[in-house]
Scaffold this motif. Structure first.
Motif, PDB file in Angstrom:
ATOM      1  N   THR A 208      -1.884   4.400   7.007  1.00 44.71           N
ATOM      2  CA  THR A 208      -1.559   3.056   7.916  1.00 44.71           C
ATOM      3  C   THR A 208      -0.448   2.473   8.257  1.00 44.71           C
ATOM      4  O   THR A 208      -0.332   1.768   9.382  1.00 44.71           O
ATOM      5  N   GLY A 209       0.366   2.815   7.298  1.00 45.37           N
ATOM      6  CA  GLY A 209       1.675   2.357   7.895  1.00 45.37           C
ATOM      7  C   GLY A 209       2.709   2.156   6.898  1.00 45.37           C
ATOM      8  O   GLY A 209       3.571   1.686   6.672  1.00 45.37           O
ATOM      9  N   GLU A 210       1.351   1.076   6.576  1.00 47.58           N
ATOM     10  CA  GLU A 210       1.715  -0.329   5.412  1.00 47.58           C
ATOM     11  C   GLU A 210       2.250   0.042   4.520  1.00 47.58           C
ATOM     12  O   GLU A 210       0.666   0.169   3.644  1.00 47.58           O
ATOM     13  N   GLY A 211       3.011   0.294   4.030  1.00 43.03           N
ATOM     14  CA  GLY A 211       3.274   0.736   2.766  1.00 43.03           C
ATOM     15  C   GLY A 211       2.785   1.972   1.616  1.00 43.03           C
ATOM     16  O   GLY A 211       2.758   2.724   1.343  1.00 43.03           O
ATOM     17  N   THR A 212       2.423   3.024   3.276  1.00 46.12           N
ATOM     18  CA  THR A 212       1.678   4.714   2.289  1.00 46.12           C
ATOM     19  C   THR A 212       2.482   5.368   3.278  1.00 46.12           C
ATOM     20  O   THR A 212       3.621   4.916   4.299  1.00 46.12           O
TER      21      THR A 212
END
Length: 135
Positions: free
Chosen positions: A82-86
């Motif tokens: 997701t881009g957020e924290g991954t």
């Protein structure tokens, strides 16, 4: 720098091989490097995975030596990135993280062909350590 020993679970290996088979040969630039890592890995049953090893869906704190920046990201399959924290397993640093143990360092081809040195500082979460073998 000599590449450190890496350990991958049977489940992760099977899923990653299926993923690679489903993608066109030139789908991402680090394909050959990821395949080479899978080929050299020690393969173990998920239930026997040491708790200090980066597996798929692990959350790992690592440092990039060239910038000294520290990141804490979850190593995921592309569909979960997701881009957020991954970070996707298909990203250069994502491929470099898989199978490393806490304290390990590895040099890995980064964007633009530069070499990036990654150091594993902590395995914050590992599914196998938590008894979750279905992620």
């Amino acid at each position: 720098m000599k590449a450190p020993k890496i350990i991958i679970s049977e489940i992760d290996l099977e899923r990653l091989e299926r993923l690679l088979e489903s993608l066109p040969a030139n789908a991402f630039p680090g394909r050959a490097a990821l395949e080479a890592e899978l080929d050299r890995a020690d393969i173990v049953p998920a239930a026997q995975m040491p708790a200090n090893v980066v597996t798929m869906n692990s959350e790992v704190k690592f440092r990039v030596s060239s910038s000294n920046d520290t990141f804490c990201l979850r190593l995921v399959y592309p569909k979960d990135a997701t881009g957020e924290g991954t970070i996707s397993i298909l990203a250069p640093v994502g491929s470099a993280l898989l199978g490393l143990s806490q304290g390990d360092q590895i040099e890995w081809p980064g964007p633009g062909g530069t070499m990036v040195k990654v150091c594993i500082e902590e395995i914050v979460y590992q599914p196998e350590r938590s008894g979750d073998f279905h992620r």
